[in-house]
Each structure stands twice: as structure tokens, then as C-alpha cells.
Design a protein around this motif. Sequence first.
Motif, mmCIF file in Angstrom:
data_model
loop_
_atom_site.group_PDB
_atom_site.id
_atom_site.type_symbol
_atom_site.label_atom_id
_atom_site.label_comp_id
_atom_site.label_asym_id
_atom_site.label_seq_id
_atom_site.Cartn_x
_atom_site.Cartn_y
_atom_site.Cartn_z
ATOM 1 N N MET A 4 0.882 -1.302 0.007
ATOM 2 C CA MET A 4 -0.033 -0.018 0.140
ATOM 3 C C MET A 4 0.861 1.202 0.050
ATOM 4 N N THR A 5 0.746 2.211 -0.918
ATOM 5 C CA THR A 5 1.356 3.528 -1.020
ATOM 6 C C THR A 5 0.533 4.563 -0.838
ATOM 7 N N GLN A 6 0.877 5.440 0.241
ATOM 8 C CA GLN A 6 -0.133 6.535 0.225
ATOM 9 C C GLN A 6 0.568 7.804 -0.267
ATOM 10 N N SER A 7 0.155 8.719 -0.785
ATOM 11 C CA SER A 7 0.561 10.015 -1.064
ATOM 12 C C SER A 7 -0.313 11.274 -0.610
ATOM 13 N N PRO A 8 0.125 12.385 -0.327
ATOM 14 C CA PRO A 8 1.663 12.537 -0.014
ATOM 15 C C PRO A 8 2.093 11.939 1.498
ATOM 16 N N SER A 9 3.373 11.965 1.569
ATOM 17 C CA SER A 9 3.697 11.809 2.901
ATOM 18 C C SER A 9 3.243 12.751 4.088
ATOM 19 N N THR A 20 -7.325 16.019 0.037
ATOM 20 C CA THR A 20 -7.405 14.742 -0.289
ATOM 21 C C THR A 20 -6.132 13.919 -0.157
ATOM 22 N N ILE A 21 -6.262 12.681 0.428
ATOM 23 C CA ILE A 21 -5.150 11.760 0.662
ATOM 24 C C ILE A 21 -5.369 10.484 -0.464
ATOM 25 N N THR A 22 -4.333 10.044 -1.010
ATOM 26 C CA THR A 22 -4.465 8.854 -1.885
ATOM 27 C C THR A 22 -3.680 7.779 -1.480
ATOM 28 N N CYS A 23 -4.246 6.662 -1.664
ATOM 29 C CA CYS A 23 -3.765 5.271 -1.289
ATOM 30 C C CYS A 23 -3.874 4.452 -2.662
ATOM 31 N N ASP A 70 -6.891 2.149 -6.557
ATOM 32 C CA ASP A 70 -6.741 3.650 -6.369
ATOM 33 C C ASP A 70 -7.937 4.062 -5.304
ATOM 34 N N TYR A 71 -7.514 4.596 -4.203
ATOM 35 C CA TYR A 71 -8.709 4.978 -3.387
ATOM 36 C C TYR A 71 -8.202 6.316 -2.677
ATOM 37 N N THR A 72 -9.335 7.202 -2.336
ATOM 38 C CA THR A 72 -8.905 8.504 -1.758
ATOM 39 C C THR A 72 -9.685 9.011 -0.518
ATOM 40 N N LEU A 73 -9.120 9.497 0.403
ATOM 41 C CA LEU A 73 -9.630 10.133 1.593
ATOM 42 C C LEU A 73 -9.796 11.609 1.282
ATOM 43 N N TYR A 86 -2.733 10.138 9.017
ATOM 44 C CA TYR A 86 -4.065 9.091 8.439
ATOM 45 C C TYR A 86 -3.175 7.910 7.650
ATOM 46 N N TYR A 87 -3.830 6.707 8.095
ATOM 47 C CA TYR A 87 -3.323 5.432 7.479
ATOM 48 C C TYR A 87 -4.405 4.864 6.498
ATOM 49 N N CYS A 88 -4.096 4.479 5.420
ATOM 50 C CA CYS A 88 -4.980 3.456 4.888
ATOM 51 C C CYS A 88 -4.610 2.132 5.223
ATOM 52 N N GLN A 89 -5.422 0.982 4.873
ATOM 53 C CA GLN A 89 -5.316 -0.361 5.396
ATOM 54 C C GLN A 89 -6.061 -1.378 4.445
ATOM 55 N N GLN A 90 -5.436 -2.320 3.743
ATOM 56 C CA GLN A 90 -6.176 -3.251 3.043
ATOM 57 C C GLN A 90 -6.460 -4.317 3.898
ATOM 58 N N GLY A 91 -7.670 -5.063 3.691
ATOM 59 C CA GLY A 91 -8.400 -6.164 4.094
ATOM 60 C C GLY A 91 -8.828 -7.050 3.278
ATOM 61 N N TYR A 92 -8.157 -7.061 1.953
ATOM 62 C CA TYR A 92 -8.592 -7.787 0.846
ATOM 63 C C TYR A 92 -7.802 -9.282 0.808
ATOM 64 N N SER A 93 -6.511 -9.358 1.507
ATOM 65 C CA SER A 93 -5.826 -10.681 1.394
ATOM 66 C C SER A 93 -6.468 -11.805 2.229
ATOM 67 N N THR A 94 -6.696 -12.871 1.468
ATOM 68 C CA THR A 94 -7.135 -14.038 2.003
ATOM 69 C C THR A 94 -5.793 -15.306 1.932
ATOM 70 N N PRO A 95 -5.446 -15.749 3.074
ATOM 71 C CA PRO A 95 -5.977 -15.433 4.523
ATOM 72 C C PRO A 95 -5.484 -14.036 4.881
ATOM 73 N N PRO A 96 -6.156 -13.603 5.940
ATOM 74 C CA PRO A 96 -5.837 -12.114 6.242
ATOM 75 C C PRO A 96 -4.482 -11.746 6.763
ATOM 76 N N LEU A 97 -3.814 -11.092 5.828
ATOM 77 C CA LEU A 97 -2.486 -10.615 5.965
ATOM 78 C C LEU A 97 -2.576 -9.328 5.794
ATOM 79 N N TYR A 98 -2.685 -8.344 6.837
ATOM 80 C CA TYR A 98 -3.332 -7.119 6.356
ATOM 81 C C TYR A 98 -1.960 -6.256 6.315
ATOM 82 N N THR A 99 -2.057 -5.228 5.278
ATOM 83 C CA THR A 99 -0.978 -4.217 5.380
ATOM 84 C C THR A 99 -1.520 -2.776 5.165
#
Lengths: 109, 126
Positions: A4-9, A20-23, A70-73, A86-99
Motif C-alpha cells: 500500500m502506497t500513500q501520497s503525499p507523505s 485529499t489523501i491517496t492510497c 486507487d482510493y482517496t480520503l 492518516y493511514y490506509c489499510q487493505q483487508g483484501y488478502s485471504t488469508p488475512p495478512l493485512y498491510t
Amino acid sequence: DIQMTQSPSSLSASVGDRVTITCRASQSISNYLNWYQQKPGKAPKLLIYAASSLQSGVPSRFSGSGSGTDYTLTINSLQPEDFATYYCQQGYSTPPLYTFGQGTKLEIK
Amino acid sequence: EVQLVESGGGLVQPGGSLRLSCAASGFTFSSFWMSWVRQAPGKGLEWVADINQDGSEKYYVDSVKGRFTISRDNPKNSLYMQMNSLRAEDTAVYYCTRDSRYSYGLGYYYYGMDVWGQGTTVTVSS
């Protein structure tokens, strides 16, 4: 693993601004994307889940959007209490290995 | 009130062990996945491990596999993390979190880590 890559830092803004924050995910995550807010010395707080759903009790000036990779807050009309990291987090992985993304620090201009 | 309270952190020498605990209250603990998330000083959040409702599924970030063990005791409403062979890079605040993950058939819903504890600090140093 999904990266997961956020911008800007970091970001400077004024009270009343819209920001707007992008992930970006390294692969499609099908809206399994959450946003958290963390203030110094405190635990993170869930703001947005499933890309665009507002967690109970979170002000409506916070919104989330996106799809695929691509996602935005977006924060409308910044308030003094919104200055945080602010942090983004993915919950897509199966098994649940979040990042998490690396974080975006929102500072007062 | 829904609450998670961590304990067990402290100062430990490299190669040592610690056991973190997380006491849950205000919700049906046995109905939820649970996770540990850590944050090194001045750094971002890192998911460390999670466990399903009955403890039959456990997953870890690669950097702690074989050294950390997540477990739970549902009658005691408690989550644990046994940390062995600790390294300096394990120094962090460790948070216990509730995962809103629900399975149905072959799919699942995931609504994020919606409850967090206040964190417990682990320092690995000689």
C-alpha cells in the motif's frame, strides 16, 4: 503480499480547506480498504471502512472513494481537531495478512 | 462500554521473551477475529498477527513467524501474544484490535479494525 502506497507523505493545510489523501494498492483490492486517523500518543481510530462507508460517530466531512487499486480520503472544511496522521489499510488478502500504508501527516499551515 | 486493555509490555534484553495480554469487555469476544498491530517509535503502523474466533486460524507477518505466537482464551475474554527471541527491531507500542471480519460461504465482509486498545510498550535493549 499486497503493498500500500500513500501520497503525499505529509501535507500542510489551513482550517476550512479541503484535502485529499491517496492510497494505491499493488493489486486490485475490491474496495477492502479502510482509513484510520491517529493523533500523537493515541491509538488509531477507524474513520472509513469498505472504501466509502463512514464509521459510526465520524463527522460527515470525512469521505472515502475509489475502486480497484486507487482510493482517496477527502476531508472537507478542515477543523483544528483533524490535524493528525492518516493511514490506509487493505483487508483484501485471504488469508488475512493485512498491510497499512506508510501514513500521511496532516499539519497546520 | 466496548474496551480493550493491553498489559505485559516492558524492557527486555535481545533474545528474551515477553507475553502480552489484552482484556476485552463490553462485547461478545468469542464472535470476533482479533489482531495485534505494532508501531515502532516514530514509524507507521504494522499488522503483526491475527486469530479467528475459535483460535483455529492464526496468521503472522513474515518478520515474526516462528518467534511470536498469538492465542486467545474466550471464557476469559482475553487475547495473548507470546513473543520469543526478541530483537531490537521488535521495539514498539503493541495494540490489540478487534477485527470486524465476517465469513459467509466462500466469501467474507471486512469492516476494519473498529476497536483499539491504548497500547503497551515493548522495548528490546541491552
